[in-house]
Write a protein that holds these residues in place. Sequence first.
Motif, mmCIF file in Angstrom:
data_model
loop_
_atom_site.group_PDB
_atom_site.id
_atom_site.type_symbol
_atom_site.label_atom_id
_atom_site.label_comp_id
_atom_site.label_asym_id
_atom_site.label_seq_id
_atom_site.Cartn_x
_atom_site.Cartn_y
_atom_site.Cartn_z
ATOM 1 N N TRP A 105 0.840 -1.202 0.045
ATOM 2 C CA TRP A 105 -0.093 -0.195 -0.029
ATOM 3 C C TRP A 105 1.009 1.218 0.025
ATOM 4 C CZ3 TRP A 105 -1.178 -4.638 2.313
ATOM 5 C CH2 TRP A 105 -2.337 -5.188 1.855
ATOM 6 N N ASP A 106 0.444 2.332 -0.695
ATOM 7 C CA ASP A 106 1.205 3.389 -1.072
ATOM 8 C C ASP A 106 -0.005 4.611 -0.565
ATOM 9 O OD1 ASP A 106 4.125 3.490 -2.518
ATOM 10 O OD2 ASP A 106 2.800 1.761 -3.015
ATOM 11 N N ALA A 107 0.584 5.705 0.013
ATOM 12 C CA ALA A 107 -0.021 7.030 -0.038
ATOM 13 C C ALA A 107 0.736 8.197 0.128
ATOM 14 C CB ALA A 107 -0.883 6.968 1.159
ATOM 15 N N ARG A 108 0.466 9.305 -0.701
ATOM 16 C CA ARG A 108 1.109 10.317 -0.713
ATOM 17 C C ARG A 108 -0.115 11.617 -0.267
ATOM 18 N NH1 ARG A 108 4.447 11.783 -5.778
ATOM 19 N NH2 ARG A 108 5.124 9.853 -5.423
ATOM 20 N N PHE A 109 0.349 12.170 0.527
ATOM 21 C CA PHE A 109 -0.565 13.205 1.028
ATOM 22 C C PHE A 109 0.200 14.387 1.869
ATOM 23 C CE2 PHE A 109 0.207 9.746 4.015
ATOM 24 C CZ PHE A 109 0.559 10.377 5.229
ATOM 25 N N VAL A 110 -0.675 15.417 2.146
ATOM 26 C CA VAL A 110 -0.438 16.440 2.635
ATOM 27 C C VAL A 110 -0.937 16.480 4.234
ATOM 28 C CG1 VAL A 110 -0.390 19.063 2.661
ATOM 29 C CG2 VAL A 110 0.022 17.847 0.351
ATOM 30 N N TYR A 111 -0.515 16.795 5.185
ATOM 31 C CA TYR A 111 -1.105 16.910 6.462
ATOM 32 C C TYR A 111 -0.699 17.983 7.351
ATOM 33 C CZ TYR A 111 3.192 14.814 8.658
ATOM 34 O OH TYR A 111 4.442 14.421 9.006
ATOM 35 N N ARG A 112 -1.508 17.944 8.339
ATOM 36 C CA ARG A 112 -1.007 19.278 9.352
ATOM 37 C C ARG A 112 -0.237 18.422 10.489
ATOM 38 N NH1 ARG A 112 -3.063 23.473 8.873
ATOM 39 N NH2 ARG A 112 -4.788 22.895 7.942
#
Length: 161
Positions: A105-112
Amino acid sequence: MADEPKHAKYTGEYKHVFADAGFAVWLPTEWQRLELASGNQGALFVPDLDDLETSVLVEKTQLEFSVEEDDIPVLREGFKQGLAQMDIIEVVWEKETITRLFKGWDARFVYRDGETVRKRWVRTMFWGDTQLTFIAQGKDVETYDYYQPMFFNTFMTFEMM
């Protein structure tokens, strides 16, 4: 970073071999390797020791069981629950790769992260009784984007031995 190029430039690559763990990763020669305190095999790599928030983590965990087809729903849910614990602002993309031998599983994300907005790419892979996790992060979105080609290269060229 206004005076710097849009993306980081390589001056060379170094192959970091984790012989006991049976894998190797390629990272820019000038990045520093910091050993993990967790007891797991792997390392944290940083381009600057004054910025530990910009990094690539590689970590192998030896499982007590072999991952089978029946485990996929639980592993998928665990990955999603891990992401749900973060204050994600935007999911750039998610991907699942399932083959007879490999589950990932892969995920690319912007987070706080508190008051700071960061960008991260998480990849976790299972085969047999092994889990290999990669996490690439920038101290902020701009720094992540600057190093993204290097992150991509590291994630796509690891070697199993």
